[in-house]
Design an enzyme around this catalytic site. Structure first.
Site, PDB file in Angstrom:
ATOM      1  N   SER A 200      12.777 -61.680  40.384  1.00 32.41           N
ATOM      2  CA  SER A 200      14.141 -62.193  40.512  1.00 32.41           C
ATOM      3  C   SER A 200      15.077 -61.092  41.012  1.00 32.41           C
ATOM      4  O   SER A 200      15.272 -60.068  40.352  1.00 32.41           O
ATOM      5  CB  SER A 200      14.643 -62.717  39.170  1.00 32.41           C
ATOM      6  OG  SER A 200      16.044 -62.930  39.209  1.00 32.41           O
ATOM      7  N   GLU A 202      18.311 -61.293  41.275  1.00 34.10           N
ATOM      8  CA  GLU A 202      19.492 -61.250  40.426  1.00 34.10           C
ATOM      9  C   GLU A 202      19.215 -60.449  39.154  1.00 34.10           C
ATOM     10  O   GLU A 202      20.033 -59.643  38.721  1.00 34.10           O
ATOM     11  CB  GLU A 202      19.929 -62.669  40.072  1.00 34.10           C
ATOM     12  CG  GLU A 202      20.586 -63.425  41.213  1.00 34.10           C
ATOM     13  CD  GLU A 202      21.989 -62.925  41.496  1.00 34.10           C
ATOM     14  OE1 GLU A 202      22.842 -62.992  40.598  1.00 34.10           O
ATOM     15  OE2 GLU A 202      22.226 -62.444  42.626  1.00 34.10           O
ATOM     16  N   CYS A 362      13.451 -79.384  25.563  1.00 35.26           N
ATOM     17  CA  CYS A 362      12.555 -78.323  25.104  1.00 35.26           C
ATOM     18  C   CYS A 362      12.704 -78.099  23.604  1.00 35.26           C
ATOM     19  O   CYS A 362      11.713 -77.878  22.900  1.00 35.26           O
ATOM     20  CB  CYS A 362      12.834 -77.031  25.867  1.00 35.26           C
ATOM     21  SG  CYS A 362      12.231 -77.031  27.561  1.00 35.26           S
TER      22      CYS A 362
END
Length: 392
Positions: A200, A202, A362
């Site tokens: 990633s 970011e 979740c």
């Protein structure tokens, strides 16, 4: 209550199979009750769901209908609706042949980088809105009910590092290190030299900022690199940790993942693998694969242990954190609800409702045991130098 005009809609007929818990369905001004007893919630149908969509994937069809406001939840909450449906998961329909694109993702490096980026590169500003200040995006550890999310995330990191039995001067690899908080804490508290890898951009960017701000450039390094490329760097480590990354590895790559960890870890070293686990080896969650984690696959605990023993690893300890992840996700869900307006202004209402389903769904899945999460502590080969007790 007897259904009125039961066959007016296939949806009404189809929902009749989920009768373990009583609930109402409102459609075209009529109310139908499913199951016996006092209804626990009401599903309001604003637009019918086609039969072909329900039969291809019930969970995906219902989720997309909720995202579009084709169905709404009344006299109840999203958590209970999802939990009640998941407790009857054997009655859900799934035709993988009708959803080939969702269950045949590439597990090659370049494609997996895109898959990971689609979720983790939504922007640090987005995750800062509802995660705790540590930016920990994995299961927290609640020692008691009074703990805040931030306290519980710090407790999770402390518990994880304690299990690794770190000593000053040791080297620690974090596979899938996120924003780098665990590595930074290991360097600060134990004096180890940390190395992390992530796909990633970011997360890598913020990781660099954190390291520089704390002046830890000589102790902590984070690279934007695939874990499969690490052996080419001729690195070796005393300890390896991987938190919430195994879910992105892909079943075809499990052996490669474990072989890579084995090659990077010194003899007698410790490896802590922290992963969400499925109760079987089936891929069945079409909503998550389409909207949240493209290419995501949950390993089973038996798979992980079996593959570990295909190499030189020896399992020392296994701990389930299932209820901790339920509570973590509910904290995230409530935090996310508090910033709905900000997220909607930038990303739209459908995105907000999609993430509501993801976070709340979740949480429900962990609560009912539909999925689990385990920390597996292993040694490379035999290590007789560790303390005898579990909680050293």
């Amino acid at each position: 209550m007897i259904f009125k005009q039961l066959m007016d809609s296939f949806l009404i007929h189809y929902l009749g199979r989920f009768d373990k818990f009583p609930f109402n369905v409102e459609m075209h001004g009529d109310t139908y009750q499913i199951g016996e007893g006092e209804p626990e919630f009401t599903i309001q149908v604003n637009k019918d769901i086609p039969k072909k969509d329900l039969m291809a994937s019930t969970s995906l069809a219902l989720a997309e209908a909720y995202m579009r406001h084709d169905i709404e939840i009344k006299d109840g909450d999203l958590f209970n609706v999802i939990a009640h449906l998941l407790e009857q998961s054997d009655r859900l329909s799934l035709d993988k042949s009708a959803l080939k694109g969702l269950f045949s993702f590439s597990e090659k490096k370049r494609d997996q980088q895109r898959q990971v980026s689609s979720h983790y590169d939504l922007g640090n500003d987005f995750y800062e809105l509802w995660l705790d200040p540590t930016l920990s995006y994995s299961c927290a550890y609640f020692k008691d009910d009074s703990m805040t999310l931030e306290q519980a995330q710090k407790a999770k990191v402390d518990r994880t590092l304690d299990k690794l039995y770190l000593k000053p001067g040791m080297s620690l690899l974090d596979i899938g290190c996120g924003w780098g908080y665990l590595l930074i804490e290991a360097a600060k508290k134990y004096g180890v030299k940390g190395y992390g890898c992530t796909l990633s951009k970011e997360q890598w960017k913020m990781g660099q900022e954190r390291i520089e701000k704390l002046g830890l450039q000589d102790q902590v390094t984070i690279d934007l690199i695939d874990y499969r490329d690490l052996p080419d760097k001729n690195l070796s480590f005393d300890r390896i940790v991987s938190v919430g990354m195994m879910e992105h590895v892909g079943r075809q790559n499990y052996q490669t993942y474990m072989e890579t960890a084995n090659a990077l870890l010194k003899d007698g070293g410790l490896f802590l693998l922290h992963s969400i686990t499925g109760n079987d080896e089936e891929m069945s969650d079409s909503f998550m694969r389409k909207y949240i984690f493209p290419g995501g696959v949950l390993p089973s605990l038996r798979e992980l242990v079996s593959i570990a023993y295909d190499h030189e690893f020896r399992v020392q300890d296994v701990e389930s954190l299932r209820r901790h992840y339920y509570k973590t996700l509910m904290c995230w869900y409530h935090n996310f609800q508090a910033v709905h307006d900000k997220v909607e202004a930038k990303r739209g209402d459908e995105f907000v409702r999609m993430w509501d389903i993801y976070l709340c769904g979740c949480a429900a899945a962990f609560w009912i045991g539909y999925i689990d999460i385990h920390q597996i502590l292993m040694t490379k080969g035999i290590n007789n130098e560790l303390p005898m007790t579990r909680w050293y």
